[in-house]
Design an enzyme around this catalytic site. Structure first.
Site, PDB file in Angstrom:
ATOM      1  N   THR A   1       0.082   4.959  34.757  1.00 21.06           N
ATOM      2  CA  THR A   1      -0.104   5.856  35.904  1.00 21.06           C
ATOM      3  C   THR A   1      -1.581   6.017  36.291  1.00 21.06           C
ATOM      4  O   THR A   1      -2.470   5.881  35.458  1.00 21.06           O
ATOM      5  CB  THR A   1       0.461   7.254  35.583  1.00 21.06           C
ATOM      6  OG1 THR A   1      -0.137   7.724  34.365  1.00 21.06           O
ATOM      7  CG2 THR A   1       1.970   7.223  35.407  1.00 21.06           C
TER       8      THR A   1
ATOM      9  N   ALA B   1       2.664  15.441  33.619  1.00 26.69           N
ATOM     10  CA  ALA B   1       1.753  15.718  32.507  1.00 26.69           C
ATOM     11  C   ALA B   1       2.599  16.149  31.314  1.00 26.69           C
ATOM     12  O   ALA B   1       2.374  17.190  30.698  1.00 26.69           O
ATOM     13  CB  ALA B   1       0.758  16.809  32.891  1.00 26.69           C
TER      14      ALA B   1
ATOM     15  N   CYS C   1      -3.350   6.921  26.088  1.00 22.78           N
ATOM     16  CA  CYS C   1      -3.424   8.285  25.529  1.00 22.78           C
ATOM     17  C   CYS C   1      -4.898   8.581  25.267  1.00 22.78           C
ATOM     18  O   CYS C   1      -5.607   7.725  24.765  1.00 22.78           O
ATOM     19  CB  CYS C   1      -2.730   8.409  24.172  1.00 22.78           C
ATOM     20  SG  CYS C   1      -1.221   7.513  23.950  1.00 22.78           S
TER      21      CYS C   1
ATOM     22  N   GLY D   1       7.672   6.908  24.518  1.00 22.03           N
ATOM     23  CA  GLY D   1       6.621   6.786  23.500  1.00 22.03           C
ATOM     24  C   GLY D   1       6.974   7.508  22.213  1.00 22.03           C
ATOM     25  O   GLY D   1       7.494   8.624  22.237  1.00 22.03           O
TER      26      GLY D   1
END
Length: 301
Positions: free
Chosen positions: A192, A70, A129, A46
Site C-alpha cells: 500500500t 491501519a 512493517c 500476515g
C-alpha cells in the site's frame, strides 16, 4: 488445450490468480463464496512470532476509488496459525503462501524457521512493517536493509522466498535489485501507499493511527508502472498487485511483466472477484486464440 499454468521459483500454480495478504483472512471466511481450488494460490494474512493486537480503532476509512487501512497486522501468532489455518487450507487443491511479518530481523527469522517443516509452498516476507530497531523506518525503504533481511531470512527458509516491496520509495528498482542481491526467489509488488484522511466535521483524523495504507483501484496505474520497471531491472518472477478488480486489470499486470497477480481490496466489494478473474483470463485467451499464458508475460516493451 489452453495452458494457464505459471511457475514461481519452481512452484507451479494452475493459474496466475492469488489473493493479496490481509484481504482474505486465511481462506476460511471466503470459502463459502469462493471455490478455493480454482485459485492459483491463497496468500494468508500476515503472521508473526507472537499474537499482535493491531492498532486502535477507527482503523479503516473509505476514499474515492479505494480505502485506507491501519489494521496494524493484527494476527493470532504462529502457533494458532499452524494448528488452525494450515490444516484448513490443506483441504484444497491450491498452493499455500504464508505472509510473514515481524518487528525485527530476528522475529522474521523465527517465523520462517518455524514454517520450514510445515506443508506450505512459499513464504511472502512483508518488509513494509516499520522496523523498531531502525528507528521507525520500514525495512523496505532502505536498500541495504532490504538486502540484509533477505539474506538472513534465506538462511532459515526451506520454501522459496517472496519479498514484498513497499512503493513508498524514490526508486522501486533499487529495492528490487537489493532483494535480488540478498537471494530473493520472487518479488511481490506493490504494497500500500501511505495516505491520510481528515474528517472535516470532527476536525480530526479519520484513522486513529493518523496515516494508513491506501489500496484499491486508485493504486493501479502506479502499481502497473512499478511492475513494468522492476520486470526490466531484475531477473526474478514478479507477483503484481494493486487495485486489481477483474481480468482486464490482471492482464495489464501480466503484459507489464508480472508472472502472477494478487487480488486484495476487490474481495471486500466482490467476494467472487478472484474466481471471476480466473474465468475472465481464460475467456480472453480463448477469444484471442492464446494457447499459453506464458506468451503474454511482459510482452509490452
Amino acid at each position: 488445450m489452453m495452458n494457464t499454468k505459471v511457475n514461481l521459483a519452481g512452484v507451479e500454480l494452475k493459474n496466475p490468480v492469488m489473493t493479496a495478504s490481509g484481504t482474505f483472512g486465511s481462506g476460511a471466511e471466503y470459502s463459502e463464496f469462493v471455490e478455493l481450488s480454482r485459485l492459483g494460490a491463497v496468500v494468508t494474512k500476515g503472521v508473526a512470532s507472537v499474537p499482535w493486537p493491531g492498532n486502535p480503532t477507527p482503523r479503516i476509512a473509505e476514499t474515492s476509488c479505494g480505502m485506507l487501512n491501519a489494521i496494524g497486522l493484527q494476527n493470532p501468532g504462529i502457533d494458532v496459525f499452524c494448528q488452525r489455518d494450515i490444516p484448513f487450507l490443506k483441504k484444497y487443491d491450491t498452493k499455500i503462501i504464508v505472509n510473514v511479518c515481524g518487528k525485527s530481523t530476528e522475529e522474521y527469522c523465527e517465523v520462517v524457521e518455524r514454517l520450514a517443516d510445515e506443508e506450505v509452498d512459499m513464504l511472502e516476507i512483508n518488509i513494509s512493517c516499520p522496523n523498531v530497531k531502525e528507528g521507525g523506518i520500514a525495512f523496505g525503504q532502505d536498500p541495504k536493509a532490504v538486502e540484509a533481511i533477505t539474506r538472513e531470512v534465506k538462511k532459515y527458509a526451506k520454501q522459496p522466498i517472496i519479498m514484498k516491496l513497499s512503493p513508498n520509495v524514490t526508486d522501486i528498482t533499487e529495492m528490487a535489485r537489493a532483494a535480488q542481491a540478498g537471494g530473493a526467489d520472487v518479488l511481490s509488488l506493490i504494497n500500500t501507499l501511505t495516505g491520510m484522511k481528515i474528517d472535516i466535521n470532527k476536525r480530526t483524523f479519520a484513522l486513529a493511527n493518523k496515516t494508513g495504507g491506501m489500496s484499491g483501484p486508485c493504486l493501479k496505474p502506479v502499481a502497473v508502472r512499478m511492475v513494468y520497471q522492476v520486470a526490466r531491472a531484475v531477473k526474478l518472477p514478479i507477483i503484481g498487485m494493486g487495485g486489481i478488480c477483474n481480468a482486464e486489470d490482471a492482464l495489464e499486470f501480466i503484459l507489464a511483466g508480472a508472472t502472477a497477480v494478487s487480488i486484495g481490496t476487490a474481495n471486500f466489494t466482490n467476494p467472487y472477484a478472484t474466481v471471476e478473474t480466473v474465468q475472465g483470463i481464460e475467456a480472453y485467451m480463448k477469444k484471442n486464440k492464446i494457447e499459453d499464458i506464458q506468451s503474454l508475460i511482459g510482452v509490452v516493451e
